[in-house]
Scaffold this active site. Structure first.
Site, PDB file in Angstrom:
ATOM      1  N   GLY A  12       0.781  -1.247   0.000  1.00 56.49           N
ATOM      2  CA  GLY A  12       0.000   0.000   0.000  1.00 56.49           C
ATOM      3  C   GLY A  12       0.803   1.282   0.000  1.00 56.49           C
ATOM      4  O   GLY A  12       0.358   2.304   0.532  1.00 56.49           O
ATOM      5  N   ASN A  14       1.363   3.199  -2.573  1.00 56.55           N
ATOM      6  CA  ASN A  14       0.593   4.179  -3.360  1.00 56.55           C
ATOM      7  C   ASN A  14      -0.578   4.717  -2.534  1.00 56.55           C
ATOM      8  O   ASN A  14      -0.874   5.919  -2.571  1.00 56.55           O
ATOM      9  CB  ASN A  14       0.104   3.559  -4.668  1.00 56.55           C
ATOM     10  CG  ASN A  14       1.179   3.589  -5.742  1.00 56.55           C
ATOM     11  OD1 ASN A  14       1.474   4.654  -6.299  1.00 56.55           O
ATOM     12  ND2 ASN A  14       1.785   2.451  -6.020  1.00 56.55           N
ATOM     13  N   MET A  90      -4.221  -6.767  -6.897  1.00 56.31           N
ATOM     14  CA  MET A  90      -3.620  -7.703  -7.839  1.00 56.31           C
ATOM     15  C   MET A  90      -4.642  -8.636  -8.498  1.00 56.31           C
ATOM     16  O   MET A  90      -4.429  -9.854  -8.588  1.00 56.31           O
ATOM     17  CB  MET A  90      -2.519  -8.518  -7.139  1.00 56.31           C
ATOM     18  CG  MET A  90      -1.454  -7.647  -6.478  1.00 56.31           C
ATOM     19  SD  MET A  90      -0.781  -6.353  -7.554  1.00 56.31           S
ATOM     20  CE  MET A  90       0.452  -7.286  -8.405  1.00 56.31           C
ATOM     21  N   HIS A 109      -0.059   1.399 -13.218  1.00 55.96           N
ATOM     22  CA  HIS A 109       0.683   0.243 -13.720  1.00 55.96           C
ATOM     23  C   HIS A 109       2.160   0.618 -13.850  1.00 55.96           C
ATOM     24  O   HIS A 109       2.483   1.701 -14.369  1.00 55.96           O
ATOM     25  CB  HIS A 109       0.111  -0.183 -15.079  1.00 55.96           C
ATOM     26  CG  HIS A 109       0.837  -1.367 -15.637  1.00 55.96           C
ATOM     27  ND1 HIS A 109       0.663  -2.630 -15.114  1.00 55.96           N
ATOM     28  CD2 HIS A 109       1.765  -1.474 -16.613  1.00 55.96           C
ATOM     29  CE1 HIS A 109       1.465  -3.471 -15.762  1.00 55.96           C
ATOM     30  NE2 HIS A 109       2.137  -2.793 -16.679  1.00 55.96           N
TER      31      HIS A 109
HETATM   32  C1  GRF Z   1       2.893  -0.835  -7.764  1.00 55.75           C
HETATM   33  O1  GRF Z   1       4.108  -1.064  -8.421  1.00 55.75           O
HETATM   34  C2  GRF Z   1       1.803  -0.576  -8.766  1.00 55.75           C
HETATM   35  O2  GRF Z   1       2.261   0.022  -9.928  1.00 55.75           O
HETATM   36  C3  GRF Z   1       1.302  -1.954  -9.093  1.00 55.75           C
HETATM   37  O3  GRF Z   1       1.380  -2.662  -7.870  1.00 55.75           O
HETATM   38  C4  GRF Z   1       2.384  -2.067  -7.048  1.00 55.75           C
HETATM   39  C5  GRF Z   1       1.711  -1.732  -5.752  1.00 55.75           C
HETATM   40  O4  GRF Z   1       2.601  -1.220  -4.798  1.00 55.75           O
HETATM   41  N1  GRF Z   1      -0.036  -1.894  -9.626  1.00 55.75           N
HETATM   42  P1  GRF Z   1       2.030  -0.605  -3.467  1.00 55.75           P
HETATM   43  O5  GRF Z   1       1.180  -1.670  -2.805  1.00 55.75           O
HETATM   44  O6  GRF Z   1       1.244   0.614  -3.804  1.00 55.75           O
HETATM   45  O7  GRF Z   1       3.245  -0.280  -2.638  1.00 55.75           O
END
Ligand code: GRF
Length: 214
Positions: A12, A14, A90, A109
């Protein structure tokens, strides 16, 4: 104020970058709920730390993909969510959710789409030997990473890059452009012309600002 629902499966980071940009006032929106398909997702801790409700919803508890995504959509609707943000969720999102939120679901992505869609965007870029890669924020449709592109940022790929070193470089950019795309959405700055996303924000000279430029 726009209410956001976040779907995440893992660490998480992001999600955190969006939380931080809301708390700093950069994005004027509120995160109404975190939904995760993994009971051990670290994203749940992040939600707790910020007083955000989280729900674990696993496909195995539902009779098929349609019912699973339909149930997610109804939890989001119940809370008045107007934008769904996939932050490392995912799974390929099903129709049950997409139909409830047309062009209101975003994903990030870790590659410059349409190159290297799928689960291993960074590894595929390293294996291919590209010199530039990056990340893409896009609306979600029924394909795998095929929806209209909202924002992209590029990073160089070096000869000695591994999946991990490239991923780290890309992730920094993810944490910049995802909050920016959400900010633009929350301010009504994004519209769609076919599959082309138009950004209704202009520079002083009248040209459109590219969100990757900040
Ligand atoms: C990121 O690299 C995003 O681009 C991909 O999954 C990863 C998630 O990372 N969709 P996080 O859980 O946000 O650290």
């Amino acid at each position: 104020m726009l209410k956001i629902g976040v779907l995440a499966s893992g660490r998480g980071s992001n999600f955190q970058s969006i939380l931080d940009r809301i708390e700093s006032g950069f994005i004027k929106a509120e995160i109404a709920i975190l939904i995760t398909d993994k009971p051990d997702a670290y994203a749940i801790e992040r939600a707790k730390n910020h007083g955000i409700e989280s729900l674990v919803m696993q496909p195995r508890d539902f009779d098929g993909k349609n019912l699973y995504y339909g149930a997610i959509a109804s939890e989001l609707k119940k809370r008045g969510v107007g934008l769904v943000v996939l932050a490392g969720f995912m799974r390929v999102v099903g129709k049950g959710l997409i139909d409830s939120y047309p062009n209101k679901i975003m994903n990030i992505h870790p590659a410059l789409l349409p190159s290297f869609p799928g689960l291993h965007g960074q590894r595929d870029a390293v294996d291919y030997g590209v010199k530039v890669s990056g990340c893409t924020v896009h609306f979600v449709d029924e394909g795998v990473d095929t929806g209209p592109i909202i924002a992209q940022a590029a990073v160089p790929c070096h000869d000695d890059d591994t999946e991990d070193t490239l991923s780290a470089r890309i992730l920094k950019k993810e944490h910049e452009i995802y909050p920016l795309a959400i900010k633009l959405f929350s301010e009504g700055m994004i519209s769609l012309d076919g599959r082309t996303v138009r950004l209704k924000c202009s520079k002083p000279d009248g040209t459109l600002m590219n969100p990757a430029e900040g």
